[in-house]
Structure formats: structure tokens, C-alpha cells
Design a protein around this motif. Sequence first.
Motif, PDB file in Angstrom:
ATOM      1  N   LEU A  11      17.964 -15.254  -5.842  1.00  0.00           N
ATOM      2  CA  LEU A  11      17.688 -13.824  -5.700  1.00  0.00           C
ATOM      3  C   LEU A  11      17.315 -13.137  -7.016  1.00  0.00           C
ATOM      4  O   LEU A  11      16.320 -12.404  -7.057  1.00  0.00           O
ATOM      5  CB  LEU A  11      18.869 -13.125  -5.020  1.00  0.00           C
ATOM      6  N   PRO A  12      18.059 -13.355  -8.110  1.00  0.00           N
ATOM      7  CA  PRO A  12      17.665 -12.685  -9.362  1.00  0.00           C
ATOM      8  C   PRO A  12      16.242 -13.024  -9.801  1.00  0.00           C
ATOM      9  O   PRO A  12      15.495 -12.132 -10.210  1.00  0.00           O
ATOM     10  CB  PRO A  12      18.691 -13.200 -10.378  1.00  0.00           C
ATOM     11  N   SER A  13      15.854 -14.287  -9.698  1.00  0.00           N
ATOM     12  CA  SER A  13      14.495 -14.643 -10.129  1.00  0.00           C
ATOM     13  C   SER A  13      13.445 -14.090  -9.168  1.00  0.00           C
ATOM     14  O   SER A  13      12.350 -13.718  -9.596  1.00  0.00           O
ATOM     15  CB  SER A  13      14.346 -16.160 -10.290  1.00  0.00           C
ATOM     16  N   GLN A  14      13.772 -13.989  -7.880  1.00  0.00           N
ATOM     17  CA  GLN A  14      12.835 -13.393  -6.922  1.00  0.00           C
ATOM     18  C   GLN A  14      12.608 -11.914  -7.249  1.00  0.00           C
ATOM     19  O   GLN A  14      11.480 -11.429  -7.218  1.00  0.00           O
ATOM     20  CB  GLN A  14      13.364 -13.528  -5.491  1.00  0.00           C
ATOM     21  N   ILE A  15      13.691 -11.207  -7.551  1.00  0.00           N
ATOM     22  CA  ILE A  15      13.590  -9.786  -7.896  1.00  0.00           C
ATOM     23  C   ILE A  15      12.809  -9.628  -9.205  1.00  0.00           C
ATOM     24  O   ILE A  15      11.901  -8.805  -9.298  1.00  0.00           O
ATOM     25  CB  ILE A  15      14.992  -9.144  -8.007  1.00  0.00           C
ATOM     26  N   ALA A  16      13.168 -10.427 -10.210  1.00  0.00           N
ATOM     27  CA  ALA A  16      12.493 -10.341 -11.513  1.00  0.00           C
ATOM     28  C   ALA A  16      11.004 -10.621 -11.375  1.00  0.00           C
ATOM     29  O   ALA A  16      10.172  -9.925 -11.971  1.00  0.00           O
ATOM     30  CB  ALA A  16      13.137 -11.323 -12.497  1.00  0.00           C
ATOM     31  N   LYS A  17      10.641 -11.613 -10.572  1.00  0.00           N
ATOM     32  CA  LYS A  17       9.230 -11.945 -10.370  1.00  0.00           C
ATOM     33  C   LYS A  17       8.509 -10.791  -9.673  1.00  0.00           C
ATOM     34  O   LYS A  17       7.403 -10.401 -10.071  1.00  0.00           O
ATOM     35  CB  LYS A  17       9.109 -13.224  -9.543  1.00  0.00           C
ATOM     36  N   ALA A  18       9.134 -10.231  -8.634  1.00  0.00           N
ATOM     37  CA  ALA A  18       8.519  -9.128  -7.885  1.00  0.00           C
ATOM     38  C   ALA A  18       8.267  -7.906  -8.769  1.00  0.00           C
ATOM     39  O   ALA A  18       7.296  -7.184  -8.578  1.00  0.00           O
ATOM     40  CB  ALA A  18       9.405  -8.751  -6.697  1.00  0.00           C
ATOM     41  N   LEU A  19       9.146  -7.698  -9.748  1.00  0.00           N
ATOM     42  CA  LEU A  19       9.051  -6.499 -10.574  1.00  0.00           C
ATOM     43  C   LEU A  19       8.453  -6.776 -11.965  1.00  0.00           C
ATOM     44  O   LEU A  19       8.457  -5.896 -12.826  1.00  0.00           O
ATOM     45  CB  LEU A  19      10.447  -5.870 -10.718  1.00  0.00           C
ATOM     46  N   ASN A  20       7.966  -8.014 -12.156  1.00  0.00           N
ATOM     47  CA  ASN A  20       7.395  -8.428 -13.449  1.00  0.00           C
ATOM     48  C   ASN A  20       8.372  -8.248 -14.607  1.00  0.00           C
ATOM     49  O   ASN A  20       7.995  -7.803 -15.685  1.00  0.00           O
ATOM     50  CB  ASN A  20       6.086  -7.670 -13.723  1.00  0.00           C
ATOM     51  N   TRP A  21       9.635  -8.592 -14.359  1.00  0.00           N
ATOM     52  CA  TRP A  21      10.650  -8.596 -15.400  1.00  0.00           C
ATOM     53  C   TRP A  21      10.724 -10.012 -15.939  1.00  0.00           C
ATOM     54  O   TRP A  21      11.184 -10.908 -15.260  1.00  0.00           O
ATOM     55  CB  TRP A  21      12.017  -8.200 -14.866  1.00  0.00           C
TER      56      TRP A  21
ATOM     57  N   GLU B  78       0.811  -1.216   0.000  1.00  0.00           N
ATOM     58  CA  GLU B  78       0.000   0.000   0.000  1.00  0.00           C
ATOM     59  C   GLU B  78       0.847   1.270   0.000  1.00  0.00           C
ATOM     60  O   GLU B  78       0.427   2.293  -0.521  1.00  0.00           O
ATOM     61  CB  GLU B  78      -0.948  -0.010   1.197  1.00  0.00           C
ATOM     62  N   ILE B  79       2.049   1.210   0.583  1.00  0.00           N
ATOM     63  CA  ILE B  79       2.915   2.399   0.554  1.00  0.00           C
ATOM     64  C   ILE B  79       3.864   2.394  -0.638  1.00  0.00           C
ATOM     65  O   ILE B  79       4.629   3.327  -0.832  1.00  0.00           O
ATOM     66  CB  ILE B  79       3.697   2.593   1.877  1.00  0.00           C
ATOM     67  N   GLY B  80       3.828   1.337  -1.461  1.00  0.00           N
ATOM     68  CA  GLY B  80       4.604   1.336  -2.690  1.00  0.00           C
ATOM     69  C   GLY B  80       5.776   0.372  -2.743  1.00  0.00           C
ATOM     70  O   GLY B  80       6.502   0.350  -3.735  1.00  0.00           O
ATOM     71  N   ILE B  81       5.985  -0.432  -1.711  1.00  0.00           N
ATOM     72  CA  ILE B  81       7.042  -1.434  -1.749  1.00  0.00           C
ATOM     73  C   ILE B  81       6.588  -2.559  -2.678  1.00  0.00           C
ATOM     74  O   ILE B  81       5.474  -3.066  -2.546  1.00  0.00           O
ATOM     75  CB  ILE B  81       7.318  -2.005  -0.329  1.00  0.00           C
ATOM     76  N   LYS B  82       7.430  -2.958  -3.617  1.00  0.00           N
ATOM     77  CA  LYS B  82       7.046  -3.977  -4.596  1.00  0.00           C
ATOM     78  C   LYS B  82       7.020  -5.380  -4.004  1.00  0.00           C
ATOM     79  O   LYS B  82       6.205  -6.203  -4.387  1.00  0.00           O
ATOM     80  CB  LYS B  82       7.985  -3.951  -5.802  1.00  0.00           C
ATOM     81  N   ALA B  83       7.952  -5.664  -3.080  1.00  0.00           N
ATOM     82  CA  ALA B  83       8.020  -7.000  -2.476  1.00  0.00           C
ATOM     83  C   ALA B  83       8.998  -6.962  -1.312  1.00  0.00           C
ATOM     84  O   ALA B  83       9.763  -6.012  -1.163  1.00  0.00           O
ATOM     85  CB  ALA B  83       8.482  -8.028  -3.505  1.00  0.00           C
ATOM     86  N   THR B  84       8.953  -8.018  -0.505  1.00  0.00           N
ATOM     87  CA  THR B  84       9.965  -8.200   0.522  1.00  0.00           C
ATOM     88  C   THR B  84      10.623  -9.555   0.294  1.00  0.00           C
ATOM     89  O   THR B  84       9.951 -10.532  -0.065  1.00  0.00           O
ATOM     90  CB  THR B  84       9.376  -8.154   1.946  1.00  0.00           C
ATOM     91  N   ILE B  85      11.921  -9.583   0.473  1.00  0.00           N
ATOM     92  CA  ILE B  85      12.677 -10.827   0.373  1.00  0.00           C
ATOM     93  C   ILE B  85      13.320 -11.043   1.741  1.00  0.00           C
ATOM     94  O   ILE B  85      14.054 -10.174   2.228  1.00  0.00           O
ATOM     95  CB  ILE B  85      13.742 -10.754  -0.733  1.00  0.00           C
ATOM     96  N   PRO B  86      13.012 -12.169   2.381  1.00  0.00           N
ATOM     97  CA  PRO B  86      13.547 -12.395   3.727  1.00  0.00           C
ATOM     98  C   PRO B  86      15.033 -12.748   3.723  1.00  0.00           C
ATOM     99  O   PRO B  86      15.531 -13.381   2.794  1.00  0.00           O
ATOM    100  CB  PRO B  86      12.707 -13.558   4.252  1.00  0.00           C
ATOM    101  N   LYS B  87      15.726 -12.299   4.763  1.00  0.00           N
ATOM    102  CA  LYS B  87      17.091 -12.716   5.033  1.00  0.00           C
ATOM    103  C   LYS B  87      17.022 -13.823   6.059  1.00  0.00           C
ATOM    104  O   LYS B  87      16.207 -13.732   6.976  1.00  0.00           O
ATOM    105  CB  LYS B  87      17.897 -11.560   5.648  1.00  0.00           C
ATOM    106  N   PRO B  88      17.836 -14.831   6.005  1.00  0.00           N
ATOM    107  CA  PRO B  88      18.813 -15.051   4.928  1.00  0.00           C
ATOM    108  C   PRO B  88      18.093 -15.483   3.639  1.00  0.00           C
ATOM    109  O   PRO B  88      17.052 -16.126   3.688  1.00  0.00           O
ATOM    110  CB  PRO B  88      19.682 -16.190   5.469  1.00  0.00           C
ATOM    111  N   PHE B  89      18.667 -15.119   2.521  1.00  0.00           N
ATOM    112  CA  PHE B  89      18.097 -15.453   1.217  1.00  0.00           C
ATOM    113  C   PHE B  89      19.009 -16.464   0.536  1.00  0.00           C
ATOM    114  O   PHE B  89      20.162 -16.638   0.912  1.00  0.00           O
ATOM    115  CB  PHE B  89      17.942 -14.198   0.348  1.00  0.00           C
TER     116      PHE B  89
END
Length: 125
Positions: free
Chosen positions: A114-124, A98-109
Motif C-alpha cells: 500500500l505505501p508504494s502504491q500510494i507513493a507511486k500514484a502521487l509521484n512521491w 478527469e474529475i481529479g482523483i489521483k488513483a484507485t486502489i482495489p480492495k482487498p489490497f
Amino acid sequence: MENKRILVIDDEEYVREVIQICLETVAGWEVITANSGISGIELAEKEQPDAILLDVMMPEMDGIMTFKKLQLSELTKDIPIVLLTAKAEVTQDQELAEIGIKATIPKPFEPLELPSQIAKALNWN
């Protein structure tokens, strides 16, 4: 995936290095790093990355405050932000969205995921 530029803002040098090596090697993305929210904001304004991977727990200025300051700037308000956090709770995801964060990725990751998690979160695709 096409070549992207990612700004990683994390106060832990080892974490920045692992992320940088992984995103460059696995995804072929260019990675810029900052060790604090203040330097991250400056780099974001100057470099205009395609996305920002932002740690929540940092001294001086935490990730949420950094995010809010990035949102206030005309130069950085449209850059998508993914939070990297050791304190991720699924219940927060809706509030963060709601405030504009696209996704959260938990640590430890898992570095190789990581690249596919980021790409999925950003629809890349």
C-alpha cells in the motif's frame, strides 16, 4: 520517502487499523483516521494532510460525494485523493482522473504494498 501525513477515511474500523499500522510501520508516515465522509471533511480542513485515502462505499455520504465536497472547499481542494474501492474498474480510471482523483486502489489490497502504491500514484519518490 519523506514523512507524510495521510488521512484515511473508511467506515470499516478493521480496514482503518490495517492501513494505519502499515503506513506508519512500512513508510513512517503519520496517519489520521476518520470513520465517515463528514468527519473526514472536518479532519481534512483542520489537519491539512498531504493526501487522503478515501473509501468509495460508505453509508450516509459515499466516497464520491465526500470527494466532491472536499473539492468545493478552499481548504481541501488541493489535497490529492486516492480512492480505495472494492468496485474498481479499470475503465473508470480515466473518468476518475478527469474529475481529479489521483488513483484507485482495489480492495482487498496487499497491506505491505500500500505505501508504494500510494507513493507511486502521487509521484512521491
